[in-house]
Scaffold this motif. Structure first.
Motif, PDB file in Angstrom:
ATOM      1  N   TRP A   1      40.198  38.398  34.498  1.00 55.49           N
ATOM      2  CA  TRP A   1      40.002  39.666  35.186  1.00 55.49           C
ATOM      3  C   TRP A   1      41.349  40.044  35.798  1.00 55.49           C
ATOM      4  CZ3 TRP A   1      35.546  42.245  34.701  1.00 55.49           C
ATOM      5  CH2 TRP A   1      34.365  41.539  34.442  1.00 55.49           C
ATOM      6  N   VAL A   2      41.783  41.279  35.633  1.00 51.25           N
ATOM      7  CA  VAL A   2      43.073  41.688  36.188  1.00 51.25           C
ATOM      8  C   VAL A   2      42.948  43.006  36.945  1.00 51.25           C
ATOM      9  CG1 VAL A   2      44.513  40.504  34.504  1.00 51.25           C
ATOM     10  CG2 VAL A   2      43.709  42.799  34.009  1.00 51.25           C
ATOM     11  N   GLY A   3      43.710  43.071  38.042  1.00 45.65           N
ATOM     12  CA  GLY A   3      43.811  44.293  38.830  1.00 45.65           C
ATOM     13  C   GLY A   3      45.257  44.502  39.215  1.00 45.65           C
ATOM     14  N   SER A   4      45.510  45.500  39.994  1.00 43.92           N
ATOM     15  CA  SER A   4      46.868  45.771  40.453  1.00 43.92           C
ATOM     16  C   SER A   4      47.218  44.857  41.617  1.00 43.92           C
ATOM     17  CB  SER A   4      46.994  47.231  40.900  1.00 43.92           C
ATOM     18  OG  SER A   4      48.226  47.445  41.556  1.00 43.92           O
ATOM     19  N   ALA A   5      48.432  44.304  41.588  1.00 47.84           N
ATOM     20  CA  ALA A   5      48.895  43.469  42.692  1.00 47.84           C
ATOM     21  C   ALA A   5      49.277  44.309  43.896  1.00 47.84           C
ATOM     22  CB  ALA A   5      50.094  42.629  42.238  1.00 47.84           C
ATOM     23  N   ASN A   6      49.422  45.608  43.698  1.00 49.03           N
ATOM     24  CA  ASN A   6      49.905  46.483  44.773  1.00 49.03           C
ATOM     25  C   ASN A   6      48.838  47.416  45.327  1.00 49.03           C
ATOM     26  OD1 ASN A   6      52.645  45.529  44.404  1.00 49.03           O
ATOM     27  ND2 ASN A   6      52.704  46.769  42.534  1.00 49.03           N
TER      28      ASN A   6
ATOM     29  N   ALA B   1      37.130  33.828  43.926  1.00 52.44           N
ATOM     30  CA  ALA B   1      37.403  34.087  45.342  1.00 52.44           C
ATOM     31  C   ALA B   1      37.435  35.588  45.629  1.00 52.44           C
ATOM     32  CB  ALA B   1      38.732  33.450  45.742  1.00 52.44           C
ATOM     33  N   ASP B   2      37.719  36.390  44.597  1.00 57.93           N
ATOM     34  CA  ASP B   2      37.734  37.852  44.742  1.00 57.93           C
ATOM     35  C   ASP B   2      36.392  38.467  44.354  1.00 57.93           C
ATOM     36  OD1 ASP B   2      40.669  38.123  45.303  1.00 57.93           O
ATOM     37  OD2 ASP B   2      40.810  37.266  43.290  1.00 57.93           O
ATOM     38  N   GLY B   3      35.437  37.612  44.002  1.00 57.33           N
ATOM     39  CA  GLY B   3      34.115  38.104  43.659  1.00 57.33           C
ATOM     40  C   GLY B   3      33.896  38.372  42.191  1.00 57.33           C
ATOM     41  N   PHE B   4      34.755  37.803  41.332  1.00 58.38           N
ATOM     42  CA  PHE B   4      34.622  38.039  39.894  1.00 58.38           C
ATOM     43  C   PHE B   4      34.175  36.762  39.191  1.00 58.38           C
ATOM     44  CE2 PHE B   4      37.120  41.565  41.281  1.00 58.38           C
ATOM     45  CZ  PHE B   4      36.747  42.607  40.434  1.00 58.38           C
TER      46      PHE B   4
ATOM     47  N   PRO C   1      53.102  30.750  28.525  1.00 59.89           N
ATOM     48  CA  PRO C   1      51.787  31.188  28.969  1.00 59.89           C
ATOM     49  C   PRO C   1      51.703  32.652  29.352  1.00 59.89           C
ATOM     50  CG  PRO C   1      52.346  29.077  29.960  1.00 59.89           C
ATOM     51  CD  PRO C   1      53.566  29.571  29.257  1.00 59.89           C
ATOM     52  N   THR C   2      52.697  33.190  30.081  1.00 65.52           N
ATOM     53  CA  THR C   2      52.629  34.575  30.516  1.00 65.52           C
ATOM     54  C   THR C   2      54.008  35.195  30.519  1.00 65.52           C
ATOM     55  OG1 THR C   2      52.772  33.785  32.796  1.00 65.52           O
ATOM     56  CG2 THR C   2      50.599  34.398  31.989  1.00 65.52           C
ATOM     57  N   PRO C   3      54.127  36.476  30.136  1.00 59.87           N
ATOM     58  CA  PRO C   3      55.412  37.149  30.197  1.00 59.87           C
ATOM     59  C   PRO C   3      55.724  37.595  31.608  1.00 59.87           C
ATOM     60  CG  PRO C   3      53.748  38.647  29.377  1.00 59.87           C
ATOM     61  CD  PRO C   3      53.067  37.315  29.583  1.00 59.87           C
ATOM     62  N   HIS C   4      56.997  37.766  31.918  1.00 60.12           N
ATOM     63  CA  HIS C   4      57.409  38.281  33.206  1.00 60.12           C
ATOM     64  C   HIS C   4      56.802  37.486  34.355  1.00 60.12           C
ATOM     65  CE1 HIS C   4      58.634  41.535  30.662  1.00 60.12           C
ATOM     66  NE2 HIS C   4      57.399  41.870  30.394  1.00 60.12           N
ATOM     67  N   GLU C   5      56.765  36.155  34.227  1.00 58.67           N
ATOM     68  CA  GLU C   5      56.049  35.346  35.197  1.00 58.67           C
ATOM     69  C   GLU C   5      56.594  35.519  36.605  1.00 58.67           C
ATOM     70  OE1 GLU C   5      55.184  30.619  35.745  1.00 58.67           O
ATOM     71  OE2 GLU C   5      54.642  31.599  33.860  1.00 58.67           O
ATOM     72  N   ASP C   6      57.914  35.738  36.757  1.00 55.56           N
ATOM     73  CA  ASP C   6      58.491  35.892  38.077  1.00 55.56           C
ATOM     74  C   ASP C   6      57.965  37.138  38.779  1.00 55.56           C
ATOM     75  OD1 ASP C   6      59.941  33.618  37.728  1.00 55.56           O
ATOM     76  OD2 ASP C   6      61.786  34.621  37.127  1.00 55.56           O
ATOM     77  N   ASP C   7      57.486  38.124  37.996  1.00 55.21           N
ATOM     78  CA  ASP C   7      57.005  39.371  38.582  1.00 55.21           C
ATOM     79  C   ASP C   7      55.509  39.357  38.844  1.00 55.21           C
ATOM     80  OD1 ASP C   7      59.547  40.447  38.421  1.00 55.21           O
ATOM     81  OD2 ASP C   7      59.232  41.172  36.382  1.00 55.21           O
ATOM     82  N   LEU C   8      54.807  38.316  38.363  1.00 55.01           N
ATOM     83  CA  LEU C   8      53.363  38.280  38.517  1.00 55.01           C
ATOM     84  C   LEU C   8      52.981  37.903  39.935  1.00 55.01           C
ATOM     85  CD1 LEU C   8      52.245  36.491  35.255  1.00 55.01           C
ATOM     86  CD2 LEU C   8      51.894  38.878  35.830  1.00 55.01           C
ATOM     87  N   ASP C   9      51.777  38.357  40.332  1.00 57.69           N
ATOM     88  CA  ASP C   9      51.249  37.951  41.618  1.00 57.69           C
ATOM     89  C   ASP C   9      51.041  36.440  41.641  1.00 57.69           C
ATOM     90  OD1 ASP C   9      48.423  37.423  43.185  1.00 57.69           O
ATOM     91  OD2 ASP C   9      49.659  38.927  44.194  1.00 57.69           O
ATOM     92  N   THR C  10      51.125  35.836  42.819  1.00 61.36           N
ATOM     93  CA  THR C  10      51.014  34.379  42.952  1.00 61.36           C
ATOM     94  C   THR C  10      49.749  33.852  42.315  1.00 61.36           C
ATOM     95  OG1 THR C  10      52.243  34.464  45.026  1.00 61.36           O
ATOM     96  CG2 THR C  10      50.964  32.469  44.583  1.00 61.36           C
ATOM     97  N   ASP C  11      48.627  34.587  42.456  1.00 61.74           N
ATOM     98  CA  ASP C  11      47.382  34.121  41.853  1.00 61.74           C
ATOM     99  C   ASP C  11      47.511  34.017  40.351  1.00 61.74           C
ATOM    100  OD1 ASP C  11      46.271  34.026  44.301  1.00 61.74           O
ATOM    101  OD2 ASP C  11      45.138  35.904  44.144  1.00 61.74           O
ATOM    102  N   ALA C  12      48.264  34.922  39.739  1.00 58.74           N
ATOM    103  CA  ALA C  12      48.441  34.887  38.289  1.00 58.74           C
ATOM    104  C   ALA C  12      49.298  33.701  37.881  1.00 58.74           C
ATOM    105  CB  ALA C  12      49.088  36.184  37.806  1.00 58.74           C
ATOM    106  N   LYS C  13      50.317  33.385  38.700  1.00 61.27           N
ATOM    107  CA  LYS C  13      51.185  32.260  38.365  1.00 61.27           C
ATOM    108  C   LYS C  13      50.416  30.955  38.365  1.00 61.27           C
ATOM    109  CE  LYS C  13      55.452  34.209  40.281  1.00 61.27           C
ATOM    110  NZ  LYS C  13      56.492  34.019  41.296  1.00 61.27           N
ATOM    111  N   SER C  14      49.465  30.824  39.307  1.00 59.01           N
ATOM    112  CA  SER C  14      48.754  29.558  39.440  1.00 59.01           C
ATOM    113  C   SER C  14      47.507  29.484  38.590  1.00 59.01           C
ATOM    114  CB  SER C  14      48.364  29.341  40.913  1.00 59.01           C
ATOM    115  OG  SER C  14      47.495  30.374  41.344  1.00 59.01           O
TER     116      SER C  14
END
Length: 317
Positions: free
Chosen positions: A167-172, A247-250, A287-300
């Motif tokens: 599930w993905v949403g906007s980090a901002n 944890a976000d309800g998904f 595993p993921t592109p642009h990992e440095d730009d991803l939200d912390t939850d996405a990195k982990s």
């Protein structure tokens, strides 16, 4: 001057990692298991490092072994490209390839680049459409190879990669509390749309489909703008996105499998050439592109699906 690495040993080493077993690797490289073990001992002596660590009845890849793996793949690939450049019997013709646009964004640049280097006389004709449409084109003989979302109920394909579906949403942008989940998804017959809706229904969570499109670019734009939530394979995550968890309800989602469909009657040489390139590229994907730009939850988020890492068991040495 140090002696060069033995490509045959490197090919056996990569076969062990790809198959996860010394026994299976032996079958792939047409050697006995004892010969495979001897090759690995000689490779360790040549490198001066331990590549595998004994762990119970099996072996696991060491940190030094993981370091060598990247070099081994590059050396083998470069050797293949060099040999193909001087091959008077190299492949020629046209190869028609189908892929959904989200897979095209992530996977096709490396696949096309590598294939073009080793088979410069083969013209690639690329079609970007949803998996459902690609399967129909395959059935009509309009494509030779299709990279699709594996769905054993709807179509046959050979699985080449498995990864988490998120599930993905906007980090901002924050979702409105208590409001129905706004969704950006594919059309009604899209497998992922059906999966998302079924998961939310089973969880008793209200939702509303706000954006419908076959285009992954449109869906991603809606997510990044904070207008909607969607589901995507982990490798399709982009900077500015956030993985939404329980944890976000998904509710949790099953992993997604990527498969290859092949047209019956396709030249075995062409089919094997492109299939090998696709499998190798997908296996070697991060595993993921642009990992440095991803939200912390996405990195982990779960890393259990990419290729073998140090600590993973390899039976049979």
């Amino acid at each position: 001057m140090s002696a060069p690495l033995d490509i045959d040993q490197l090919q056996t080493f990569v076969a062990i990692i790809d198959t996860g077993s010394f026994t299976k690797a032996a079958a792939r490289v047409f050697k006995t298991q004892s010969a495979v073990s001897m090759q690995m001992r000689r490779l360790e002596e040549r490198i001066g490092k331990q590549l595998f660590i004994k762990d119970g009845r099996g072996n696991r890849l060491s940190a030094e072994g993981d370091k060598l793996l990247n070099y081994a793949r590059r050396i083998i690939r470069l050797n293949s490209e060099a040999m193909a450049a001087f091959d008077d019997n190299r492949l020629e013709g046209t190869l028609r390839i189908g892929t959904p646009d989200d897979y095209a964004d992530r996977y096709m640049p490396e696949i096309i680049g590598r294939f073009a280097k080793t088979h410069p006389n083969v013209e690639l004709y690329i079609v970007c459409e949803p998996s459902v449409s690609l399967a129909e084109k395959m059935g009509r003989g309009e494509l030779d190879i299709a990279l699709v979302t594996h769905n054993p109920v709807a179509r046959h394909s050979d699985v080449v990669r498995t990864e988490p579906l998120c599930w993905v949403g906007s980090a901002n942008h924050a979702l409105k509390e208590g409001a129905p989940v706004p969704l950006a998804v594919g059309r009604r017959d899209c497998n992922w749309r059906q999966l998302a809706c079924s998961a939310l229904d089973a969880d008793g969570r209200d939702y509303q489909v706000l954006f419908t499109s076959w285009s992954s670019t449109v869906v991603a734009a809606a997510v990044l703008a904070g207008l909607a939530v969607s589901i995507m394979p982990e490798s399709a995550l982009r900077g500015g996105m956030k993985v939404l968890t329980q944890a976000d309800g998904f509710p949790p989602l099953p992993p997604v499998q990527i498969g290859i469909m092949k047209r019956p009657g396709l030249s075995p040489s062409l089919m094997n050439a492109i299939s090998d390139h696709i499998a190798a590229c997908l296996d070697n994907m991060t595993p993921t592109p642009h990992e440095d730009d991803l939200d912390t939850d996405a990195k982990s988020f779960g890393r259990q699906f990419p290729r073998l890492r140090p600590g993973h068991m390899i039976p049979g040495w």
